[in-house]
Design a protein around this motif. Structure first.
Motif, PDB file in Angstrom:
ATOM      1  N   LEU A  10     -29.123 -24.842  36.869  1.00 41.41           N
ATOM      2  CA  LEU A  10     -27.582 -24.786  37.035  1.00 41.41           C
ATOM      3  C   LEU A  10     -27.013 -23.582  36.544  1.00 41.41           C
ATOM      4  O   LEU A  10     -27.281 -23.194  35.369  1.00 41.41           O
ATOM      5  CB  LEU A  10     -26.905 -25.855  36.061  1.00 41.41           C
ATOM      6  N   THR A  11     -26.649 -22.894  37.626  1.00 43.46           N
ATOM      7  CA  THR A  11     -25.976 -21.552  37.414  1.00 43.46           C
ATOM      8  C   THR A  11     -24.392 -21.458  37.994  1.00 43.46           C
ATOM      9  O   THR A  11     -24.401 -21.928  38.987  1.00 43.46           O
ATOM     10  CB  THR A  11     -26.736 -20.383  38.085  1.00 43.46           C
ATOM     11  N   THR A  12     -23.296 -21.073  37.111  1.00 45.72           N
ATOM     12  CA  THR A  12     -22.195 -21.208  37.372  1.00 45.72           C
ATOM     13  C   THR A  12     -21.425 -19.943  37.106  1.00 45.72           C
ATOM     14  O   THR A  12     -21.983 -19.036  36.083  1.00 45.72           O
ATOM     15  CB  THR A  12     -21.359 -22.476  36.622  1.00 45.72           C
ATOM     16  N   VAL A 121     -14.593 -13.695  42.185  1.00 43.39           N
ATOM     17  CA  VAL A 121     -14.141 -14.961  43.269  1.00 43.39           C
ATOM     18  C   VAL A 121     -12.797 -15.180  42.872  1.00 43.39           C
ATOM     19  O   VAL A 121     -12.080 -14.600  41.949  1.00 43.39           O
ATOM     20  CB  VAL A 121     -15.079 -16.193  42.815  1.00 43.39           C
ATOM     21  N   GLU A 122     -12.143 -15.785  43.688  1.00 44.36           N
ATOM     22  CA  GLU A 122     -10.471 -16.044  43.646  1.00 44.36           C
ATOM     23  C   GLU A 122     -10.399 -17.100  42.421  1.00 44.36           C
ATOM     24  O   GLU A 122     -11.057 -17.968  42.000  1.00 44.36           O
ATOM     25  CB  GLU A 122     -10.327 -17.041  44.866  1.00 44.36           C
ATOM     26  N   ALA A 129     -13.687 -19.531  36.144  1.00 48.34           N
ATOM     27  CA  ALA A 129     -14.390 -20.201  35.694  1.00 48.34           C
ATOM     28  C   ALA A 129     -14.583 -21.628  36.516  1.00 48.34           C
ATOM     29  O   ALA A 129     -13.991 -22.294  36.767  1.00 48.34           O
ATOM     30  CB  ALA A 129     -14.220 -20.848  34.067  1.00 48.34           C
ATOM     31  N   THR A 130     -16.092 -22.131  36.233  1.00 46.95           N
ATOM     32  CA  THR A 130     -16.457 -23.127  37.105  1.00 46.95           C
ATOM     33  C   THR A 130     -16.197 -24.407  36.096  1.00 46.95           C
ATOM     34  O   THR A 130     -16.854 -24.331  34.873  1.00 46.95           O
ATOM     35  CB  THR A 130     -18.043 -23.447  37.533  1.00 46.95           C
ATOM     36  N   GLY A 137     -12.287 -24.039  40.276  1.00 49.25           N
ATOM     37  CA  GLY A 137     -13.054 -23.097  40.194  1.00 49.25           C
ATOM     38  C   GLY A 137     -14.351 -23.039  41.083  1.00 49.25           C
ATOM     39  O   GLY A 137     -14.277 -24.121  41.936  1.00 49.25           O
ATOM     40  N   PRO A 138     -15.045 -21.995  41.522  1.00 48.69           N
ATOM     41  CA  PRO A 138     -16.129 -22.399  42.262  1.00 48.69           C
ATOM     42  C   PRO A 138     -17.154 -23.388  41.890  1.00 48.69           C
ATOM     43  O   PRO A 138     -17.310 -23.593  40.812  1.00 48.69           O
ATOM     44  CB  PRO A 138     -16.712 -20.719  42.311  1.00 48.69           C
ATOM     45  N   ARG A 139     -17.600 -24.053  43.097  1.00 45.65           N
ATOM     46  CA  ARG A 139     -18.843 -24.821  42.955  1.00 45.65           C
ATOM     47  C   ARG A 139     -20.001 -24.377  41.987  1.00 45.65           C
ATOM     48  O   ARG A 139     -20.138 -22.914  42.092  1.00 45.65           O
ATOM     49  CB  ARG A 139     -19.211 -25.570  44.193  1.00 45.65           C
TER      50      ARG A 139
END
Length: 282
Positions: A10-12, A121-122, A129-130, A137-139
């Motif tokens: 899991l990398t976020t 990222v946007e 933050a995810t 936030g980004p997946r």
């Protein structure tokens, strides 16, 4: 750009979160170990609030499309850059096309990878933050993903090394009782503050589930949903406490017996870690 070659377990993408939106049902989120992310950013010359990558146990591998600087902090892990061993806690120069490999954590749980310029990222509600619970936030990252980076605004920090220490095998967590400690018996409060608990494998960015002495209720009824804060120690029907972390819900229907005032040590607590709560008795 950063290319994700191996995303790991899991990398976020994480920064310091999006505080101030609980009234809209949005938790803070952000790095579980904010001190580690701040340090990684300082090492590469970024402002502390820039976004980086948070890995979980197994690390990750990324490729920098252009030459740059990275730093790895948090959980201690083997690091290789362009095929050569590198140090945790130092700025590392990476050639164009170079691989940055963060291996499995030797101790702790979460490592932080910062790159000069930050992950760009946007933003959503002012944060990149995810959030694993709300989906903002980004997946979570997958192999083959590409992430933009921002402009480099400062030189890397002129340091030779930084100090780090393995997390303790026993975490001592300060708590304040309430707001619903009156829903529990005196025996429950005594157990909470007088016995040890263990972090279970069923823990994540939302919360750390503990196993130990059951906390009996004095009230058998149902509690209407009410606000939940970071560090809330909620007690579900099985009587086993759950400590809410960065991606926690903003409301909940199980009673909160206490609130941990500093949850940062839980970021690096592996399953099996012993937890002791400390606070004033009733």
């Amino acid at each position: 750009m950063i290319g994700i070659v191996r995303a790991g377990a899991l990398t976020t993408v994480q920064d310091l979160g999006r505080p101030g939106y609980a009234h809209l049902g949005v938790p803070r989120s952000g790095a579980l170990d904010p001190s580690a992310l701040r340090l990684a950013n300082r090492l590469v010359g970024n402002p502390e609030q820039h976004a980086g990558l948070e890995t979980t146990l197994t690390g990750c591998t990324v490729r920098l499309r252009s030459a740059g600087t990275v730093a790895v902090t948090g959980a201690d892990a083997p690091v290789r850059v362009a095929g050569r061993a590198a140090d945790v806690g130092k700025p590392i120069a990476v050639p164009a096309g170079g691989l940055v490999e963060v291996g499995p954590a030797r101790w702790g749980v979460r490592s932080y990878l910062a790159v000069a310029g930050g992950v760009a990222v946007e933003p959503v509600l002012g944060s990149r933050a995810t959030d694993m619970l709300s989906g903002l936030g980004p997946r979570p990252l997958r192999d083959g993903d590409e992430l933009p980076t921002g402009p480099v605004t400062a030189l890397p920090a002129p340091v030779d090394f930084t100090l780090s220490a393995a997390p303790p095998t026993v975490l001592h967590l300060p708590v304040r009782l309430g707001p619903r400690d009156d829903w529990f018996t005196d025996e429950a409060v005594e157990r909470l503050l007088g016995t040890t608990y263990t972090v279970t494998p069923v823990s994540n960015r939302v919360g750390a589930r503990l196993a130990g002495a059951t906390l009996p209720r004095a009230e058998a009824g149902e509690l209407p949903s009410e606000g939940i804060v970071l560090g809330a120690v909620q007690v579900p029907a099985n009587g086993q406490p759950l400590i809410f972390l960065a991606d926690h819900p903003t409301t909940g229907g199980y009673p909160v017996i206490a609130v941990v005032t500093d949850v940062a040590p839980l970021a690096q607590a592996r399953p099996g870690t012993t937890v002791r709560f400390h606070g004033p008795q009733r």
